[in-house]
Design an enzyme around this catalytic site. Structure first.
Site, PDB file in Angstrom:
ATOM      1  N   ASP A  72      -9.511  -5.110  -4.734  1.00 59.04           N
ATOM      2  CA  ASP A  72      -8.935  -3.940  -4.073  1.00 59.04           C
ATOM      3  C   ASP A  72      -9.325  -2.670  -4.816  1.00 59.04           C
ATOM      4  OD1 ASP A  72      -7.396  -2.134  -2.660  1.00 59.04           O
ATOM      5  OD2 ASP A  72      -5.492  -2.782  -3.535  1.00 59.04           O
ATOM      6  N   HIS A 126      -7.900  -5.225   0.279  1.00 60.78           N
ATOM      7  CA  HIS A 126      -6.699  -4.426   0.488  1.00 60.78           C
ATOM      8  C   HIS A 126      -6.114  -4.776   1.854  1.00 60.78           C
ATOM      9  CE1 HIS A 126      -4.239  -0.827  -0.333  1.00 60.78           C
ATOM     10  NE2 HIS A 126      -4.289  -0.614   0.974  1.00 60.78           N
ATOM     11  N   SER A 163       0.833  -1.201   0.000  1.00 62.31           N
ATOM     12  CA  SER A 163       0.000   0.000   0.000  1.00 62.31           C
ATOM     13  C   SER A 163       0.873   1.258   0.000  1.00 62.31           C
ATOM     14  CB  SER A 163      -0.963  -0.044   1.193  1.00 62.31           C
ATOM     15  OG  SER A 163      -1.950   0.947   1.082  1.00 62.31           O
TER      16      SER A 163
END
Length: 683
Positions: free
Chosen positions: A613, A643, A421
C-alpha cells in the site's frame, strides 16, 4: 527469496536468451528477434545496476520497521516489488529461450510482454534512485521528508513527468496476489471505458452502454489500455472519480443476509453527554455546522440478529425507509437481548466517494461473526463538504450512538471504532475530539490502511503511487486537496442519501454488472495460452524524450540520475497540485503531525496495513509515534494486497485473511476488559 538468487537467475536467463536469439541466422521472426534481443540487453543492464542498490537497501531497511516481529516499510516494499518484476521477467525469459523455435510460439505477444516489463524495470530503477535520496536526506529511522523539502517538490515533479502506462497494461498488478489480477484488469477496463464516455452528452444509461461497447478494445490491446488509464489518472477531474467509484461499489458481492439493515437520519439537535472525569457533570455537543450550518447526519444500522430496541418506534422514527424495514412480528424472527458491544464504522473512499452501502458486504459478515450491531456513518463528502464537516458529523454520530445505544441493540459497555483509509483517519480524529471534549473515548480503534498524513510529502511507500492502479498520486492529491477545501463548492449537497452520486441508480447497476460479468471475458483474452488477436499494438512502452521533457528534467528541483540513465517520460504529463494548504498540517486532518498532548489518552489503536500500500509508511510512522509515547498500539502488515483490501474481502483467500485480521483486532478490543478487570486468582 534471497535477492542474490533472483539477480543470478536474471543474469543467466538474459545471457541465455541473447545467445539463443543471436545464434543461428535462420531463426524466424526477424524484427521481433531484434526487439527481444534489445529488451534482454536493456534488462541485463538494469539488473547489473540494481543489484548493488538492493544490497544497500537490504542492509539497512530493518531500521525502519515498527519492530523485529513486524517487518514492513516502504523500503522493503520497493525491493519486494522489484523482485516481483524480476521474477516475472525470469519466468518469461525461460519460456522464450525454451520455445522460441517452436511452431506455436507467439513471437509478437512475447516481444511485447518483454518490452513492457523492460519499461517497468526501468521505472522501478528510477524509484530506487529516489528512495536512495530519501535515505540520504532523512534522519535515521525517519520515513517522511520534512515539510517544504526540495525532494518533496521533486517527487511530485517526477511523478508528473514519468511514464506510467506500462504498469497499467501488460504489467498490471504484477506485484499483487495472482488471484487479484483478473479483478484489477476488470476494474481498469471498466474505468477507461467509462472515461471514454465521460463528459459526453449521454444519459446515464447511454454512458454505461457506451462503456460496455467500447471495453472490448481495451481487453485486446493492453498498450492502449495502459495509455488511456495513464491519461485518466493524470488529468480527469474529481467528479469523474466520484461518479465512477460511487457507481462501481462492491455491494453486489455475496454477503451474509442480516435481520436489520436500514438507514437513519438523525436531526441536528444538541446532545448532553457526561464527562469522563466526573459522570455527575455533563457537557453539550453541538450538531455539525461547518460550511452551511446545522444539518442531519445519516447512518446505517446493520445487525445480523434482531436485538431489543432495534424495532422500537423511537428508532424507526429516524428511518428513511417507508414503510419501516423491520417486522419483528414474523414468527421465525426471535428478538435477542442487547449486545454489550457496539461497533461504529467510518467508510473509506478518499473523503470524496462511497458510502456505508458500498462497504456493506464485509460489514454484514462482521456483524454475524462478532455478534454485534454495527452503526456505519454516511458522512458528507468532499469537495462539497471539506474539512471539518465530515469530522463533525462522525463525532456527532459517535456521541449520538453513546446516548442512544439502547435503540441500536447494545448496552455499549464496550465501543470500538473501525474504519479503512479515510475512515481510519476519522476513527483517530474522532477519538481525539472525544479527548479534547472530555467525554468518553472509545474502548479501541481498528484502522485499516489509515491515512494519517494528508500531504504529498515523499516517503518510500508513497513512491508506489507511480505504479499503483488503485491509488495513483494524481488521484490521491485530488482527494486530499478536496478534503482540505482547495476545491470547495459553496453549495449544500441536495441529496447525500443514495450511494450513486452523479450516476443514476440504473446506470450504476449496469456498470456494476459490467464490473462483475466481464472478469471471465477479460481472463480469456489475457490468458497467455490463447492465440493473440487483433493487429500488433504500437510500441507505446518506449517513450522518446522531447525537448520539453529535457527542459523539465533540467529544472532546479529535478532528480539527478547516474550518467547514462533516465527514466521513460510520459507523453501526457500530469498536473498535480501539491497539498500545500495549511489545513493539511492541522492535527485533526493529519494526526501523524499531532502533538503528544492531543494523542495521549487515546484508546488502544490497532492498525492493519498492507505491505504493498502506498500509505504503508503512514501506518508505520503513526504506530511508532504512539509507541514512543507509551500509548497502546499494535501494527499488523499483510502481504501482497492493494489499498482498499477490505472491500475486496470476498475476492480471494488473501483478502479474506486480511479481513479476518481486522475482525480479530475488533474482538480483542471487545474482550480486553475481561483481562484488564480480572482479579488475581489469589484474591
Amino acid at each position: 527469496m534471497d535477492y542474490k538468487v533472483v539477480f543470478s537467475a536474471l543474469e543467466r536467463v538474459c545471457q541465455e536468451n541473447i545467445s539463443v536469439l543471436c545464434g543461428p541466422s535462420d531463426l524466424p521472426y526477424g524484427t521481433v528477434t531484434k526487439r527481444l534481443v534489445t529488451s534482454m540487453k536493456q534488462i541485463q543492464e538494469h539488473g547489473r545496476a540494481l543489484e548493488p542498490m538492493v544490497a544497500s537497501f537490504s542492509s539497512i531497511y530493518h531500521h525502519y520497521d515498527f519492530d523485529a516481529q513486524t517487518p514492513g516499510n516502504g523500503y522493503r516494499t520497493l525491493v519486494k516489488v522489484l523482485q516481483s518484476c524480476l521474477l516475472h521477467i525470469v519466468h518469461k525469459g525461460q519460456y522464450i529461450a525454451s520455445n522460441y523455435s517452436g511452431a506455436f510460439f507467439r513471437a509478437e505477444h512475447n516481444a511485447a510482454e518483454m518490452e513492457a516489463y523492460c519499461s517497468a524495470l526501468c521505472q522501478l530503477r528510477a524509484l530506487l534512485y529516489l528512495a536512495q535520496r530519501l535515505i540520504h536526506d532523512n534522519e535515521h529511522g525517519q520515513l517522511y521528508i520534512q515539510q517544504d523539502s526540495d525532494l518533496n517538490r521533486s517527487f511530485v515533479q517526477e511523478y508528473s513527468s514519468m511514464h506510467k502506462a506500462c504498469f497499467y497494461g501488460r504489467c498490471l498488478g504484477f506485484q499483487f496476489s495472482p488471484a487479484l489480477r483478473p479483478f484489477l484488469q476488470t476494474i481498469i477496463i471498466s474505468m477507461v471505458s467509462y472515461g471514454e464516455a465521460y463528459g459526453k452528452q449521454q444519459s446515464g444509461i447511454g454512458t454505461a452502454a457506451l462503456s460496455l461497447l467500447t471495453s472490448g478494445k481495451y481487453v485486446i490491446d493492453p498498450e492502449l489500455r495502459g495509455a488511456e488509464f495513464e491519461r485518466i489518472t493524470q488529468n480527469l477531474d474529481m467528479q469523474f472519480w466520484k461518479s465512477f467509484w460511487n457507481g462501481h461499489g462492491f455491494t453486489r458481492i455475496a454477503s451474509n443476509p442480516v435481520q436489520v439493515n436500514f438507514t437513519l437520519t438523525v436531526p441536528p439537535v444538541p446532545l448532553r453527554l457526561p464527562l469522563a472525569s466526573d459522570p455527575r457533570l455533563s457537557t453539550t455537543v453541538s450538531p455539525p455546522i461547518a460550511h452551511w450550518g446545522p444539518g442531519p447526519v445519516h447512518m446505517r444500522l446493520v445487525s445480523y440478529d434482531l436485538r431489543e430496541g432495534q424495532d422500537s418506534e423511537e428508532l424507526l422514527g429516524f428511518s428513511r425507509s417507508d414503510p419501516p424495514p423491520i417486522s419483528s412480528r414474523l414468527p421465525w424472527i426471535q428478538e435477542q437481548p442487547r449486545s454489550p458491544w457496539l461497533l461504529i464504522h467510518f467508510h473509506g473512499g478518499g473523503f470524496v466517494a462511497q458510502t456505508s452501502r458500498s462497504h456493506e458486504n464485509y460489514l454484514r459478515n462482521w456483524s454475524k461473526v462478532l455478534g454485534v450491531p454495527i452503526l456505519s456513518v454516511d458522512y458528507s463528502l468532499s469537495p462539497e463538504a471539506p474539512f471539518p464537516r465530515a469530522l463533525e458529523e462522525c463525532f456527532y454520530a459517535y456521541c449520538w450512538a453513546l446516548n442512544n445505544c439502547q435503540l441500536l441493540g447494545s448496552t455499549a459497555e464496550r465501543v470500538c471504532l473501525v474504519g479503512d483509509s479515510a475512515g481510519g483517519n476519522l476513527c483517530i480524529t474522532v477519538s481525539m475530539r472525544a479527548l479534547t471534549s472530555g467525554i468518553r473515548v472509545p474502548d479501541g480503534i481498528v484502522a485499516a490502511y489509515p491515512a494519517t498524513l494528508l500531504t504529498t510529502d515523499a516517503s518510500p511507500s508513497r513512491l508506489l503511487t507511480l505504479i499503483d492502479p488503485l491509488l495513483p498520486l494524481g488521484v490521491l492529491a485530488k482527494c486530499l486537496n478536496a478534503y482540505a477545501g482547495s476545491d470547495f463548492q459553496t453549495i449544500q449537497p441536495a441529496d447525500r442519501r443514495g450511494s450513486l452520486s452523479a450516476l443514476g441508480r440504473d446506470t450504476a447497476m449496469l456498470l456494476s454488472d459490467l464490473t462483475q460479468g466481464v472478469s471471465n471475458w477479460v481472463q480469456s483474452f489475457l490468458d497467455p495460452s490463447r492465440t493473440s488477436g487483433g493487429s500488433p499494438s504500437p510500441r507505446g512502452n518506449h517513450i522518446r524524450r522531447t525537448s520539453t521533457d529535457l527542459a523539465f528534467q533540467n529544472s532546479a528541483d529535478s532528480i539527478h540520475y547516474p550518467d547514462g540513465f533516465e527514466p521513460l517520460r510520459s507523453n501526457c504529463p500530469a498536473f498535480v497540485n501539491p497539498t500545500s494548504c495549511p489545513v493539511m498540517r492541522n492535527p485533526f486532518v493529519s494526526p501523524l503531525l499531532a502533538p503528544s498532548s492531543l494523542l495521549r489518552g487515546l484508546p488502544p489503536v490497532h492498525i492493519v496495513a498492507s505491505a504493498l500500500d502506498a500509505l504503508l509508511d503512514d501506518s508505520v510512522m503513526f504506530a511508532k509515534k504512539l509507541r514512543a509515547m507509551e500509548q497502546p498500539v499494535s501494527l499488523t502488515v499483510v502481504e501482497d494486497l492493494p489499498h482498499g483490501f477490505l472491500s475486496l474481502s470476498q475476492i480471494c483467500k488473501e483478502t479474506q485473511f486480511a479481513s479476518d485480521m481486522c475482525v480479530a483486532r475488533v474482538r480483542e478490543v471487545f474482550l480486553q476488559e475481561n483481562t484488564r478487570n480480572a482479579l488475581p486468582k489469589d484474591l
